[in-house]
Design a protein around this motif. Structure first.
Motif, short mmCIF file in Angstrom:
data_model
loop_
_atom_site.label_atom_id
_atom_site.label_comp_id
_atom_site.label_asym_id
_atom_site.label_seq_id
_atom_site.Cartn_x
_atom_site.Cartn_y
_atom_site.Cartn_z
N MET A 1 -9.94 0.34 -3.63
CA MET A 1 -11.09 0.07 -2.76
C MET A 1 -10.32 0.64 -1.29
SD MET A 1 -13.59 -1.55 -4.05
CE MET A 1 -14.30 -1.89 -2.57
N CYS B 1 -19.42 -2.26 -3.85
CA CYS B 1 -18.88 -3.02 -4.99
C CYS B 1 -19.42 -4.24 -5.61
CB CYS B 1 -17.26 -3.29 -4.60
SG CYS B 1 -16.52 -3.69 -6.19
N LEU B 2 -19.92 -5.11 -4.38
CA LEU B 2 -20.64 -6.12 -4.59
C LEU B 2 -21.92 -5.94 -5.14
CD1 LEU B 2 -19.50 -8.29 -1.58
CD2 LEU B 2 -19.02 -8.78 -4.01
N ASP C 1 -7.51 -3.44 -5.45
CA ASP C 1 -7.20 -3.11 -4.08
C ASP C 1 -6.85 -1.83 -3.79
OD1 ASP C 1 -7.73 -5.64 -3.98
OD2 ASP C 1 -5.71 -6.59 -3.94
N GLN D 1 -16.81 -2.16 -0.08
CA GLN D 1 -17.04 -3.54 -0.49
C GLN D 1 -18.39 -4.00 -0.79
OE1 GLN D 1 -14.20 -5.15 -0.92
NE2 GLN D 1 -15.44 -6.70 -1.92
N ASP E 1 -18.21 -2.94 5.71
CA ASP E 1 -17.42 -2.50 4.77
C ASP E 1 -18.03 -2.01 3.63
OD1 ASP E 1 -15.53 -2.04 2.92
OD2 ASP E 1 -14.25 -3.98 3.30
#
Ligand code: SF4
Length: 549
Positions: free
Chosen positions: A131, A86-87, A128, A83, A80
């Protein structure tokens, strides 16, 4: 033991003193309206706001963080990507909190990138809904602190431009020292610029054909090489095309950039190791866990501190001047741009002192261990007969540990509730004189913690950094010379000014020696040199002719 022992109280701790101290604290907030940069030998005068590069407030502040990720093998990837980015950006949030952005590509179209950018913190920007639209097999992200253009949405990164050969996205950490000449050159080639941002300038410069020409479509490594020869420092870049990412570090290696490998789900290493074990693996290239696992993807990041949270393993730094190509097939070096033969690497030593997270890795060592050694070195240079050494949470913890181990043989206790950021250490005693309680305080607003002095009889300040005296031209917003208190007072006067019994800084030699203590390489190997310009006034590569702030 040498150094100050336990004298009689040298100052009366009264409420009046606290009031006076509060008044003194306002010094650190003072802004000076005029100080244009005038270059003289080791002496710089400057303005509190940068001239001609957007209105940027003064204050010692972090720079930016860049991150990129790509899935390997067949696409669509199992990773992903949005994701992961983003992390990764969350882990880099300490480097910039003004704005952030992510741009992804599905690898099918050279014209369509998915993008979401905004002002504020990562958690607020990437909800959300945002994303969901960031589909892709590769992508890059950026978290920003503005140094060369205003903090506005138009300057959020990554920048995306559409070229004759498809879309191009760029995320940049650093600041071009010869921005003016490069800007003139790009404008002279008929390219319009819509912002004052270095990063837009870099993006547009990459769209220029290299002087050698291109025979078979765009030669992106040649274009990047051309940019690097035009602009020697300072930058780490992640550049995304339809199906590739290029990770680029300037020839002086001034800004950090490292590579990591995303390990498969359920990997023995990725998900079953504690933080301590992870750190051990990071530091030990011979460790078995996960090293042979096939990569599910690759990541590139300003710092390695986020790798654990995305199941990635630190692989190595991008070398100074190196251009690394990341694709679905893996990573490879496509070019290395050399710096002048008489110039050493100039990695920002303040990454160790202040900017980086303690669990990041630079030059084969954890930042924490370098800070620990800074504390030890400071204790050797300026010992104090202390019973306890403590730190204000949390960036000074490592230096406080190092100091305590060297001086008194046991670790610190901490004094919660104080807020500070730099690397200054002091030992204090309560009013009874029998209940010692030392501190370690940090950074540009460290004076804000001085109200604590009012509670104690004896105060010895130890600062695990040399005094900051000169501006930075390479992407760090350092206060003006007038604002830097080390230019106004020597350590004795400063101690007296804030009501301390003594105040000592770590020497430049001590800092360099502490940073080199655990390094595997040395400047004599051609790597491992550090920029200390804000401490010494000696700028890597010499001060450029067209510095414009
Ligand atoms: S001048 Fe200071 S903050 Fe700027 S790159 Fe050099 S060491 Fe880092």
């Amino acid at each position: 033991m040498d150094g100050p022992t336990r004298p009689s109280p040298c100052h009366s701790q009264t409420d009046a003193l606290n009031d006076e101290l509060k008044e003194r604290l306002t010094m650190s907030d003072t802004h000076v309206d005029s100080c244009r940069c005038d270059k003289t030998q080791g002496e710089v005068k400057m303005r509190s706001k940068r001239f001609g590069r957007g209105a940027v407030e003064s204050g010692l502040t972090h720079e930016c963080g860049v991150f990129g990720a790509i899935g390997t093998g067949d696409w669509p990837t199992q990773v992903d990507v949005a994701q992961v980015i983003c992390l990764g950006l969350v882990a880099l949030q300490h480097r910039g909190q003004e704005s952030a952005g992510i741009v992804t590509s599905e690898g099918k179209s050279a014209r369509i990138f998915n993008s979401h950018k905004g002002m504020g913190l990562i958690n607020n920007i990437f909800n959300d809904e945002a994303m969901k639209k960031l589909k892709g097999n590769l992508g890059i992200g950026h978290t920003r602190y503005s140094t060369s253009a205003a903090s506005e949405e138009v300057n959020c990164q990554p920048f995306v431009v559409h070229t004759a050969h498809g879309a191009l996205a760029v995320a940049h950490n650093g600041e071009l020292v010869n921005c003016s000449s490069l800007r003139k050159m790009v404008l002279g080639r008929g390219v319009g610029l819509s912002t004052h941002s270095d990063s837009e300038l870099i993006t547009q410069a990459l769209c220029l054909n290299p002087p050698e020409g291109e025979t078979n479509g765009p030669d992106w490594p040649a274009r990047i090489n051309h940019l690097m020869r035009l602009a020697p420092l300072s930058y780490s870049l992640v550049i995304m095309l339809k199906d590739k990412i290029y990770a680029v570090r300037d020839p002086y290696g001034n800004r950090p950039l490292c590579l990591g490998k995303i390990l498969p789900l359920g990997s023995s290493y990725a998900y079953k190791q504690s933080s301590a074990q992870h750190a051990a693996v990071l530091m030990n290239g011979s460790a078995k866990n996960g090293l042979d696992d096939k990569a599910e993807g690759w990541v590139v990041s300003s710092e390695s501190c986020g790798f654990l949270s995305i199941g990635a393993r630190y692989v190595r730094e991008v070398l100074p001047g190196e251009i690394v190509e990341m694709s679905r097939h893996g990573i490879r070096t496509v070019d290395v741009v050399e710096r002048p033969a008489d110039k050493q690497q100039a990695f920002c030593i303040f990454e160790y002192v202040y900017f980086a997270r303690a669990d990041s890795i630079f030059e084969g060592q954890m930042v924490y261990s370098a800070r620990l050694q800074c504390g030890r070195m400071l204790a050797r240079e300026s010992p104090v007969d202390a019973d306890i050494v403590s730190s204000v949470p949390e960036s000074g913890t490592a230096a406080a540990h190092g100091y305590a181990r060297q001086v008194i043989g046991y670790l610190t206790s901490f004094c919660p509730g104080l807020h500070s950021r730099d690397r200054d250490m002091f030992t204090v005693r309560d009013k009874s004189g029998s209940n010692p309680c030392p501190y370690c305080i940090f950074h540009s607003d460290w004076l804000s913690c001085w109200s604590a002095i009012g509670f104690f009889l004896w105060v010895h300040i130890r600062i695990a950094s040399p005094p900051l005296k000169y501006p930075c031209y390479m992407g760090i917003n350092i206060p003006t010379r007038e604002e830097l208190i080390a230019n106004k007072m020597d350590s004795n006067k400063l101690a007296e000014h804030v009501g301390a019994d003594s105040l000592e800084y770590l020497s430049v030699e001590g800092l360099v020696s502490a940073v080199h203590y655990n390094m595997k390489t040395t400047p004599s190997d051609g790597v491992g040199g550090h920029c200390t310009a804000c401490l010494t006034g000696e700028y890597p590569g010499g001060l450029p002719d067209d510095v414009d702030w």
